[in-house]
Design a protein around this motif. Sequence first.
Motif, PDB file in Angstrom:
ATOM      1  N   UNK A   1       0.845  -1.188   0.000  1.00 32.17           N
ATOM      2  CA  UNK A   1       0.000   0.000   0.000  1.00 32.17           C
ATOM      3  C   UNK A   1       0.885   1.244   0.000  1.00 32.17           C
ATOM      4  N   UNK A   2       0.272   2.411  -0.098  1.00 29.93           N
ATOM      5  CA  UNK A   2       1.038   3.660  -0.124  1.00 29.93           C
ATOM      6  C   UNK A   2       0.995   4.442   1.178  1.00 29.93           C
ATOM      7  N   UNK A   3      -0.162   4.492   1.813  1.00 34.50           N
ATOM      8  CA  UNK A   3      -0.341   5.373   2.966  1.00 34.50           C
ATOM      9  C   UNK A   3       0.229   4.771   4.242  1.00 34.50           C
ATOM     10  N   UNK A   4       1.282   5.382   4.749  1.00 34.84           N
ATOM     11  CA  UNK A   4       1.932   4.931   5.977  1.00 34.84           C
ATOM     12  C   UNK A   4       1.764   5.954   7.096  1.00 34.84           C
ATOM     13  N   UNK A   5       0.821   6.868   6.956  1.00 33.34           N
ATOM     14  CA  UNK A   5       0.710   8.006   7.862  1.00 33.34           C
ATOM     15  C   UNK A   5       0.464   7.635   9.317  1.00 33.34           C
ATOM     16  N   UNK A   6      -0.164   6.483   9.587  1.00 34.81           N
ATOM     17  CA  UNK A   6      -0.421   6.111  10.980  1.00 34.81           C
ATOM     18  C   UNK A   6       0.610   5.121  11.524  1.00 34.81           C
ATOM     19  N   UNK A   7       1.660   4.882  10.785  1.00 31.48           N
ATOM     20  CA  UNK A   7       2.727   3.969  11.216  1.00 31.48           C
ATOM     21  C   UNK A   7       3.550   4.643  12.307  1.00 31.48           C
ATOM     22  N   UNK A   8       3.900   3.900  13.340  1.00 32.33           N
ATOM     23  CA  UNK A   8       4.651   4.453  14.477  1.00 32.33           C
ATOM     24  C   UNK A   8       5.952   5.128  14.038  1.00 32.33           C
ATOM     25  N   UNK A   9       6.646   4.533  13.080  1.00 24.33           N
ATOM     26  CA  UNK A   9       7.935   5.062  12.642  1.00 24.33           C
ATOM     27  C   UNK A   9       7.820   5.986  11.434  1.00 24.33           C
ATOM     28  N   UNK A  10       6.619   6.366  11.067  1.00 24.43           N
ATOM     29  CA  UNK A  10       6.414   7.194   9.887  1.00 24.43           C
ATOM     30  C   UNK A  10       7.125   8.538   9.981  1.00 24.43           C
ATOM     31  N   UNK A  11       7.163   9.103  11.168  1.00 31.23           N
ATOM     32  CA  UNK A  11       7.793  10.414  11.345  1.00 31.23           C
ATOM     33  C   UNK A  11       9.301  10.316  11.530  1.00 31.23           C
ATOM     34  N   UNK A  12       9.796   9.100  11.745  1.00 28.16           N
ATOM     35  CA  UNK A  12      11.230   8.915  11.940  1.00 28.16           C
ATOM     36  C   UNK A  12      11.941   9.160  10.619  1.00 28.16           C
TER      37      UNK A  12
ATOM     38  N   UNK B   1       4.902   1.038  -0.533  1.00 28.27           N
ATOM     39  CA  UNK B   1       5.703   1.287  -1.731  1.00 28.27           C
ATOM     40  C   UNK B   1       6.473   2.602  -1.670  1.00 28.27           C
ATOM     41  N   UNK B   2       6.033   3.530  -0.844  1.00 27.36           N
ATOM     42  CA  UNK B   2       6.715   4.820  -0.731  1.00 27.36           C
ATOM     43  C   UNK B   2       7.726   4.855   0.408  1.00 27.36           C
ATOM     44  N   UNK B   3       7.710   3.837   1.272  1.00 26.90           N
ATOM     45  CA  UNK B   3       8.659   3.727   2.391  1.00 26.90           C
ATOM     46  C   UNK B   3       8.991   2.256   2.588  1.00 26.90           C
ATOM     47  N   UNK B   4       9.935   1.727   1.824  1.00 31.72           N
ATOM     48  CA  UNK B   4      10.243   0.308   1.944  1.00 31.72           C
ATOM     49  C   UNK B   4      10.894  -0.031   3.275  1.00 31.72           C
ATOM     50  N   UNK B   5      11.314   0.982   4.020  1.00 33.07           N
ATOM     51  CA  UNK B   5      11.927   0.735   5.329  1.00 33.07           C
ATOM     52  C   UNK B   5      10.888   0.450   6.409  1.00 33.07           C
ATOM     53  N   UNK B   6       9.596   0.563   6.085  1.00 31.68           N
ATOM     54  CA  UNK B   6       8.521   0.345   7.054  1.00 31.68           C
ATOM     55  C   UNK B   6       7.662  -0.853   6.656  1.00 31.68           C
ATOM     56  N   UNK B   7       7.136  -1.538   7.645  1.00 33.23           N
ATOM     57  CA  UNK B   7       6.097  -2.527   7.399  1.00 33.23           C
ATOM     58  C   UNK B   7       5.263  -2.680   8.654  1.00 33.23           C
ATOM     59  N   UNK B   8       4.069  -3.198   8.483  1.00 29.37           N
ATOM     60  CA  UNK B   8       3.169  -3.453   9.611  1.00 29.37           C
ATOM     61  C   UNK B   8       2.766  -4.917   9.546  1.00 29.37           C
TER      62      UNK B   8
END
Length: 175
Positions: A16-27, A76-83
């Motif tokens: 998916x694209x939207x990672x806005x609610x991911x804990x590390x999104x602001x990191x 897809x916009x932040x491959x360093x993140x996953x949930x």
Amino acid sequence: MAVLITKPAFNQFDVVSNHSDHHFSCVEKQGKGKNNNIGDEDCFTNIGSTIYKTIMREWKILEKDLPDTIYVRVYDTRIDLLRAVIIGAAGTPYHDGLFFFDIKFPPDYPKHPPKVHYRSHGLCLNPNLGAGGHVCLSILNTWIGWRYERWNPAQSTILQVLVSIQALVLNEKPY
């Protein structure tokens, strides 16, 4: 006449694209190239970087080998993140519960393990899952453990992390 209503399938592995609610999104996502120099390209967007290729291999492992009770969403916009969502196993106090974990790959992955945050909503349901989101587990190097239980850059994978959380933390008698 009965009407059959079908629900759309929920993908076990999803991009998916939207990672806005991911804990590390602001990191800060910046991970510089192999030398970590300011002028190097971003390792998470440079498809030629070793880290980018390593994370893509991890995605393929997850897409192919996830157990039925673990779901993963990557970005897809932040491959360093996953949930990841892990369903509590039958016969445990966590039976059919949904447990959410936000994960961030470090810029030197797999040299160091990923960071894992348990979405606890302030509740401490387990001695290995802190109310503040801390996950205490040897493979994450957040618990002492034996050497063979700790993160091994040559062998450890994100799939091992997820299965370890399910088997060693979300069980009837967590350590």
